[in-house]
Design a protein around this motif. Sequence first.
Motif, PDB file in Angstrom:
ATOM      1  N   LEU A  96       0.836  -1.198   0.000  1.00  7.22           N
ATOM      2  CA  LEU A  96       0.000   0.000   0.000  1.00  7.22           C
ATOM      3  C   LEU A  96       0.876   1.256   0.000  1.00  7.22           C
ATOM      4  O   LEU A  96       0.552   2.249  -0.658  1.00  7.22           O
ATOM      5  CB  LEU A  96      -0.974   0.023   1.174  1.00  7.22           C
ATOM      6  N   GLU A  97       1.997   1.193   0.693  1.00  4.49           N
ATOM      7  CA  GLU A  97       2.922   2.329   0.715  1.00  4.49           C
ATOM      8  C   GLU A  97       3.383   2.650  -0.710  1.00  4.49           C
ATOM      9  O   GLU A  97       3.383   3.794  -1.144  1.00  4.49           O
ATOM     10  CB  GLU A  97       4.116   1.995   1.612  1.00  4.49           C
TER      11      GLU A  97
ATOM     12  N   LYS B  84       4.511   6.049  -4.060  1.00  5.57           N
ATOM     13  CA  LYS B  84       5.581   6.063  -5.068  1.00  5.57           C
ATOM     14  C   LYS B  84       5.131   6.706  -6.373  1.00  5.57           C
ATOM     15  O   LYS B  84       5.797   7.592  -6.901  1.00  5.57           O
ATOM     16  CB  LYS B  84       6.094   4.647  -5.331  1.00  5.57           C
ATOM     17  N   ALA B  85       3.998   6.250  -6.937  1.00  3.81           N
ATOM     18  CA  ALA B  85       3.562   6.762  -8.239  1.00  3.81           C
ATOM     19  C   ALA B  85       3.329   8.276  -8.227  1.00  3.81           C
ATOM     20  O   ALA B  85       3.755   8.969  -9.154  1.00  3.81           O
ATOM     21  CB  ALA B  85       2.322   6.024  -8.718  1.00  3.81           C
TER      22      ALA B  85
ATOM     23  N   PRO C  92       7.198  11.214  -0.755  1.00  2.00           N
ATOM     24  CA  PRO C  92       8.172  10.462   0.045  1.00  2.00           C
ATOM     25  C   PRO C  92       7.487   9.562   1.081  1.00  2.00           C
ATOM     26  O   PRO C  92       6.484   9.929   1.670  1.00  2.00           O
ATOM     27  CB  PRO C  92       9.002  11.542   0.741  1.00  2.00           C
ATOM     28  N   SER C  93       8.087   8.414   1.284  1.00  2.19           N
ATOM     29  CA  SER C  93       7.600   7.468   2.289  1.00  2.19           C
ATOM     30  C   SER C  93       8.541   7.479   3.487  1.00  2.19           C
ATOM     31  O   SER C  93       9.758   7.532   3.314  1.00  2.19           O
ATOM     32  CB  SER C  93       7.555   6.060   1.702  1.00  2.19           C
ATOM     33  N   PRO C  94       7.982   7.388   4.699  1.00  3.51           N
ATOM     34  CA  PRO C  94       8.847   7.353   5.875  1.00  3.51           C
ATOM     35  C   PRO C  94       9.466   5.972   6.134  1.00  3.51           C
ATOM     36  O   PRO C  94      10.297   5.833   7.014  1.00  3.51           O
ATOM     37  CB  PRO C  94       7.896   7.731   7.018  1.00  3.51           C
TER      38      PRO C  94
END
Length: 161
Positions: A53-54, A59-60, A64-66
């Motif tokens: 899910l992240e 991403k697309a 930014p992801s933690p």
Amino acid sequence: MTRPDSAIFGQLEAVRSLTLRQLDDLTPLQADLIPSGFRNSIRWNAGHLVAVLERFAFKAPGIPSPLPPSFRTQFDFGSSPASWMDQEEPVPTLEELLELLRDQPGRVREALDGRLDEDVEPYTTTTGILLSTPREYLSLGLYHEGLHLSVIKLYRRLLGL
């Protein structure tokens, strides 16, 4: 009138709630058991749900992801707990994964509210489904979570949990 974005976020929260209900009463030891004939554990499935899910939500659209990069190698497609021993980074505990699972729908809503129909980097899944908006990614994410929720329920039954 309900905004169109509200429906998918509500579904995400509802499905995640069902997933959490299957995980909340497990001990770390129970979550790490692997049923005979299978390659993954309930903890791996929980981490896999967070990782996928992240990627689908963030991403697309270039958000930014933690999550640390190691999260993907620990829980992405094709990985398994068997490879965790070879990893330098510690694998998240069950409690850490539960916290991520609880927090993730809110982070997704906050990041994507009002942006669900933007064009993003297209992606074609291994089954040939083309995804080109955050709404499409999240819709597939809901289906994916339902599949893994069924796997978690199956593992619980096979393991007598």
